[in-house]
Design a protein around this motif. Structure first.
Motif, PDB file in Angstrom:
ATOM      1  N   SER A  41       0.793  -1.221   0.000  1.00  0.00           N
ATOM      2  CA  SER A  41       0.000   0.000   0.000  1.00  0.00           C
ATOM      3  C   SER A  41       0.833   1.282   0.000  1.00  0.00           C
ATOM      4  CB  SER A  41      -0.922   0.013   1.223  1.00  0.00           C
ATOM      5  OG  SER A  41      -0.179  -0.076   2.413  1.00  0.00           O
ATOM      6  N   ALA A  42       2.071   1.236   0.510  1.00  0.00           N
ATOM      7  CA  ALA A  42       2.895   2.447   0.585  1.00  0.00           C
ATOM      8  C   ALA A  42       3.123   3.105  -0.779  1.00  0.00           C
ATOM      9  CB  ALA A  42       4.225   2.142   1.269  1.00  0.00           C
ATOM     10  N   PRO A  43       3.488   2.344  -1.819  1.00  0.00           N
ATOM     11  CA  PRO A  43       3.648   2.985  -3.132  1.00  0.00           C
ATOM     12  C   PRO A  43       2.347   3.596  -3.649  1.00  0.00           C
ATOM     13  CG  PRO A  43       4.670   0.814  -3.115  1.00  0.00           C
ATOM     14  CD  PRO A  43       3.858   0.922  -1.861  1.00  0.00           C
ATOM     15  N   ILE A  44       1.213   2.997  -3.268  1.00  0.00           N
ATOM     16  CA  ILE A  44      -0.075   3.553  -3.684  1.00  0.00           C
ATOM     17  C   ILE A  44      -0.271   4.930  -3.071  1.00  0.00           C
ATOM     18  CG2 ILE A  44      -2.584   3.244  -3.574  1.00  0.00           C
ATOM     19  CD1 ILE A  44      -2.085   0.219  -3.583  1.00  0.00           C
ATOM     20  N   ASN A  45       0.106   5.062  -1.794  1.00  0.00           N
ATOM     21  CA  ASN A  45      -0.009   6.355  -1.126  1.00  0.00           C
ATOM     22  C   ASN A  45       0.873   7.406  -1.785  1.00  0.00           C
ATOM     23  OD1 ASN A  45       1.394   8.061   1.460  1.00  0.00           O
ATOM     24  ND2 ASN A  45      -0.829   8.106   1.267  1.00  0.00           N
ATOM     25  N   ILE A  46       2.089   7.012  -2.147  1.00  0.00           N
ATOM     26  CA  ILE A  46       2.996   7.962  -2.811  1.00  0.00           C
ATOM     27  C   ILE A  46       2.414   8.396  -4.146  1.00  0.00           C
ATOM     28  CG2 ILE A  46       5.290   8.221  -3.839  1.00  0.00           C
ATOM     29  CD1 ILE A  46       6.316   6.250  -1.712  1.00  0.00           C
ATOM     30  N   LEU A  47       1.838   7.446  -4.891  1.00  0.00           N
ATOM     31  CA  LEU A  47       1.221   7.784  -6.175  1.00  0.00           C
ATOM     32  C   LEU A  47       0.056   8.741  -5.983  1.00  0.00           C
ATOM     33  CD1 LEU A  47       0.804   7.409  -9.224  1.00  0.00           C
ATOM     34  CD2 LEU A  47      -0.565   5.372  -8.694  1.00  0.00           C
ATOM     35  N   LEU A  48      -0.798   8.453  -4.992  1.00  0.00           N
ATOM     36  CA  LEU A  48      -1.937   9.335  -4.732  1.00  0.00           C
ATOM     37  C   LEU A  48      -1.470  10.720  -4.298  1.00  0.00           C
ATOM     38  CD1 LEU A  48      -4.381   6.867  -2.918  1.00  0.00           C
ATOM     39  CD2 LEU A  48      -4.594   7.790  -5.235  1.00  0.00           C
ATOM     40  N   ASN A  49      -0.399  10.787  -3.488  1.00  0.00           N
ATOM     41  CA  ASN A  49       0.184  12.083  -3.135  1.00  0.00           C
ATOM     42  C   ASN A  49       0.611  12.850  -4.389  1.00  0.00           C
ATOM     43  OD1 ASN A  49      -0.038  12.303  -0.368  1.00  0.00           O
ATOM     44  ND2 ASN A  49       1.986  11.478   0.077  1.00  0.00           N
ATOM     45  N   TYR A  50       1.279  12.147  -5.269  1.00  0.00           N
ATOM     46  CA  TYR A  50       1.777  12.759  -6.506  1.00  0.00           C
ATOM     47  C   TYR A  50       0.621  13.322  -7.330  1.00  0.00           C
ATOM     48  CZ  TYR A  50       4.095  13.043 -11.081  1.00  0.00           C
ATOM     49  OH  TYR A  50       4.590  13.468 -12.300  1.00  0.00           O
ATOM     50  N   LEU A  51      -0.473  12.587  -7.364  1.00  0.00           N
ATOM     51  CA  LEU A  51      -1.616  13.016  -8.172  1.00  0.00           C
ATOM     52  C   LEU A  51      -2.389  14.152  -7.516  1.00  0.00           C
ATOM     53  CD1 LEU A  51      -2.992   9.514  -9.272  1.00  0.00           C
ATOM     54  CD2 LEU A  51      -1.583  11.089 -10.629  1.00  0.00           C
ATOM     55  N   LEU A  52      -2.611  14.065  -6.207  1.00  0.00           N
ATOM     56  CA  LEU A  52      -3.509  14.998  -5.533  1.00  0.00           C
ATOM     57  C   LEU A  52      -2.808  16.239  -4.984  1.00  0.00           C
ATOM     58  CD1 LEU A  52      -5.801  12.443  -3.646  1.00  0.00           C
ATOM     59  CD2 LEU A  52      -6.289  13.691  -5.757  1.00  0.00           C
ATOM     60  N   ILE A  53      -1.514  16.138  -4.649  1.00  0.00           N
ATOM     61  CA  ILE A  53      -0.798  17.332  -4.191  1.00  0.00           C
ATOM     62  C   ILE A  53      -0.481  18.241  -5.374  1.00  0.00           C
ATOM     63  CG2 ILE A  53       1.344  18.210  -3.167  1.00  0.00           C
ATOM     64  CD1 ILE A  53       1.424  15.738  -1.392  1.00  0.00           C
ATOM     65  N   TYR A  54       0.051  17.641  -6.434  1.00  0.00           N
ATOM     66  CA  TYR A  54       0.535  18.429  -7.573  1.00  0.00           C
ATOM     67  C   TYR A  54      -0.473  18.552  -8.713  1.00  0.00           C
ATOM     68  CZ  TYR A  54       4.914  17.536  -5.121  1.00  0.00           C
ATOM     69  OH  TYR A  54       5.893  17.436  -4.163  1.00  0.00           O
ATOM     70  N   GLY A  55      -1.522  17.726  -8.687  1.00  0.00           N
ATOM     71  CA  GLY A  55      -2.551  17.836  -9.712  1.00  0.00           C
ATOM     72  C   GLY A  55      -2.138  17.296 -11.071  1.00  0.00           C
ATOM     73  N   PHE A  84      -1.976  14.523 -14.287  1.00  0.00           N
ATOM     74  CA  PHE A  84      -2.858  13.635 -15.043  1.00  0.00           C
ATOM     75  C   PHE A  84      -4.334  13.968 -14.846  1.00  0.00           C
ATOM     76  CE2 PHE A  84       1.028  11.140 -14.241  1.00  0.00           C
ATOM     77  CZ  PHE A  84       1.412  10.898 -15.566  1.00  0.00           C
ATOM     78  N   GLY A  85      -4.638  15.240 -14.760  1.00  0.00           N
ATOM     79  CA  GLY A  85      -6.025  15.683 -14.689  1.00  0.00           C
ATOM     80  C   GLY A  85      -6.639  15.674 -13.312  1.00  0.00           C
ATOM     81  N   PHE A  86      -5.914  15.237 -12.305  1.00  0.00           N
ATOM     82  CA  PHE A  86      -6.439  15.264 -10.937  1.00  0.00           C
ATOM     83  C   PHE A  86      -6.369  16.688 -10.384  1.00  0.00           C
ATOM     84  CE2 PHE A  86      -5.720  10.811 -11.460  1.00  0.00           C
ATOM     85  CZ  PHE A  86      -6.606  10.174 -10.595  1.00  0.00           C
ATOM     86  N   PRO A  87      -7.227  17.015  -9.413  1.00  0.00           N
ATOM     87  CA  PRO A  87      -7.213  18.375  -8.855  1.00  0.00           C
ATOM     88  C   PRO A  87      -5.919  18.636  -8.077  1.00  0.00           C
ATOM     89  CG  PRO A  87      -8.662  16.962  -7.572  1.00  0.00           C
ATOM     90  CD  PRO A  87      -8.284  16.185  -8.801  1.00  0.00           C
ATOM     91  N   GLU A  88      -5.391  19.847  -8.213  1.00  0.00           N
ATOM     92  CA  GLU A  88      -4.182  20.237  -7.490  1.00  0.00           C
ATOM     93  C   GLU A  88      -4.605  20.755  -6.104  1.00  0.00           C
ATOM     94  OE1 GLU A  88      -0.506  23.471  -7.854  1.00  0.00           O
ATOM     95  OE2 GLU A  88      -1.686  22.941  -9.632  1.00  0.00           O
ATOM     96  N   LEU A  89      -4.454  19.912  -5.081  1.00  0.00           N
ATOM     97  CA  LEU A  89      -4.951  20.226  -3.752  1.00  0.00           C
ATOM     98  C   LEU A  89      -3.861  20.640  -2.773  1.00  0.00           C
ATOM     99  CD1 LEU A  89      -7.530  17.294  -3.338  1.00  0.00           C
ATOM    100  CD2 LEU A  89      -7.959  19.641  -4.140  1.00  0.00           C
ATOM    101  N   GLY A  90      -2.599  20.512  -3.145  1.00  0.00           N
ATOM    102  CA  GLY A  90      -1.520  20.882  -2.236  1.00  0.00           C
ATOM    103  C   GLY A  90      -1.534  20.018  -0.986  1.00  0.00           C
ATOM    104  N   GLY A  91      -1.359  20.660   0.187  1.00  0.00           N
ATOM    105  CA  GLY A  91      -1.323  19.925   1.446  1.00  0.00           C
ATOM    106  C   GLY A  91      -2.588  19.136   1.720  1.00  0.00           C
ATOM    107  N   ALA A  92      -3.738  19.647   1.317  1.00  0.00           N
ATOM    108  CA  ALA A  92      -4.999  18.913   1.500  1.00  0.00           C
ATOM    109  C   ALA A  92      -4.970  17.593   0.733  1.00  0.00           C
ATOM    110  CB  ALA A  92      -6.175  19.767   1.047  1.00  0.00           C
TER     111      ALA A  92
END
Length: 451
Positions: free
Chosen positions: A170-184, A186-194
């Protein structure tokens, strides 16, 4: 439970138990570690916001989750005493307790933490990120607590590698989700710290799903039939879990919350100081995973030994835990002193934060030895089901002695924010010395009872 082993074999057994726990703890901690690391690379204000949010989240979650850690010695003693029928109801009732605890944390976040953060003298962007980060983390509250129950089940059986593999997946999944959701990306919202908070919340659901599948279908665990003959909540089991778990949880809360309180007290300093403190605290906390894992291994092996009436084995496992942890502390001190600037540079490119964090690392190195002695002793005492002393000693050493020393040093000397770390060092040292005397007293009492 195997009969008494030679010291060499006990050392091997200890390492065999601890290594998967260590990998699990490091991987689990990486969720928060990468929240801080990746947010620091995104923006200084967002890093400060996640720092404030995690200062509320970590002590409350770890404290209440610590209540569920009581299941490890409870189940370990059932296994050591060959009372297999007691394992299933202990796990089922633990799930009920985990749901109740998740509801308590959610209420605390909604009705207490949010108003406090809104009232703090923080810069507006920092305040907003703190609240949004906690909203994201709340998504994973229920599965995170339920997973803690299943992990206690695996660990008590000595199957510590199961938790290790689950977290490694699960750890790599969390890093991937961080990459997508912090920085926005591949079309994911750029949420930063949230985005770091939501990534962690979603990851906790994945962790629980995998653990549940293994517990129900894995060959060594099917025999416990965890979902069969499901019981309604029963106070008898809740009472044992809470009687042992509440002191454990309170002890952990006292230890973790002192760091959060120090962080919140530092909100009167600059954003750079808050961020530098968090960088140093984040990395030293990562290094603490080793003595913590040794502590958890001691709980399992001491608990199994006591359940099998092997008091001499329990005593030897306690001693081995302390020796292993002290050996590591020497390495940790060298790493923190020699590589403090390169380590700080991993978190941020801001030169001011790097300089301040490097100075915090010097003080972080000083309390490694006290941490290394205190952690395995606490684990051994939990294996003996002696949990009230660690709570009392932790409160007195950290809150009654350590925090006032830190406040006075920070306020009335030129050490400033570093004074709080001086207080932490003093409190941890006093706690380690006191608990060492308590462990000897408990071991002597157990030996007299078994004569």
């Amino acid at each position: 439970m195997e009969s008494s082993l030679r010291t060499e074999r006990k050392s091997f057994r200890f390492v065999k138990i601890v290594m998967p726990i260590l990998i699990t703890q490091v991987a689990l901690y990486m969720v928060t570690f990468f929240d801080i690391l990746m947010t620091g690379r995104y923006d200084t204000y967002h890093l400060a916001g996640v720092t404030i949010g995690s200062s509320f989240w970590v002590p409350v979650y770890t404290g209440l989750a610590g209540i569920l850690m009581s299941l490890t010695p409870i189940i370990a003693q059932h296994i050591g005493g060959r009372r297999k029928a007691e394992v299933r109801p202990s796990v089922q009732q633990g799930i009920y307790v985990s749901i109740a605890l998740a509801a308590v944390v959610f209420a605390l976040i909604l009705f207490i933490f949010f108003p406090i953060i809104r009232s703090m003298s923080l810069e507006a962007p920092v305040r907003a990120v703190s609240i949004d980060y906690l909203k994201g983390m709340s998504v994973g509250l229920a599965p995170l607590f339920a997973y803690t129950v299943l992990r206690s089940f695996f660990d008590a059986l000595g199957s510590t590698r199961v938790s290790m593999f689950i977290i490694l997946i699960s750890a790599p999944i969390n890093i991937l989700l961080n990459y997508l959701l912090i920085y926005g990306h591949f079309g994911f919202p750029e949420l930063g710290g949230a985005g770091a908070g939501y990534a962690s919340g979603f990851t906790y659901w994945i962790v629980f799903g995998i653990a549940a599948a293994v517990a129900l279908s894995g060959k060594p665990y099917r025999q416990y039939e965890l979902l069969r003959h499901w019981q309604l909540p029963r106070w008898t089991y809740w009472k044992e879990t809470l009687f042992i778990g509440v002191p454990i949880g309170m002890s952990i809360f006292i230890e973790t919350s002192i760091f959060s309180v120090v962080t919140l007290l530092m909100s009167s300093y600059s954003t750079e100081t808050i961020s530098a403190h968090q960088v140093a605290l984040n990395f030293t906390s990562l290094m603490y995973m080793i003595p913590l894992s040794i502590s958890m291994g001691a709980t399992i092996l001491v608990g199994q030994s006591i359940g099998a009436n092997l008091s001499s084995d329990a005593k030897q496992y306690s001693r081995l835990g302390i020796l292993f942890a002290i050996g590591f502390s020497v390495v940790a001190i060298v790493v923190l002193l020699v590589f403090r600037e390169p380590i700080a540079s991993l978190y941020t490119v801001d030169p001011a934060i790097i300089v301040l964090a490097s100075q915090f690392f010097i003080f972080g190195a000083l309390f490694q030895l006290s941490d290394a002695v205190q952690a395995p002793i606490q684990g051994a005492l939990r294996g003996y089901k002696d949990v009230n002393t660690t709570f009392i000693v932790g409160f007195l050493s950290l809150w009654v002695i350590g925090l006032p020393i830190g406040y006075l040093t920070a306020t009335f000397t030129n050490l400033g924010p570093f004074g709080y770390w001086i207080g932490l060092i003093a409190g941890l040292t006093i706690g380690a010395i006191t608990l060492s005397f308590r462990l000897r007293a408990v071991q002597k009492r157990i030996e007299r009872e078994l004569l």
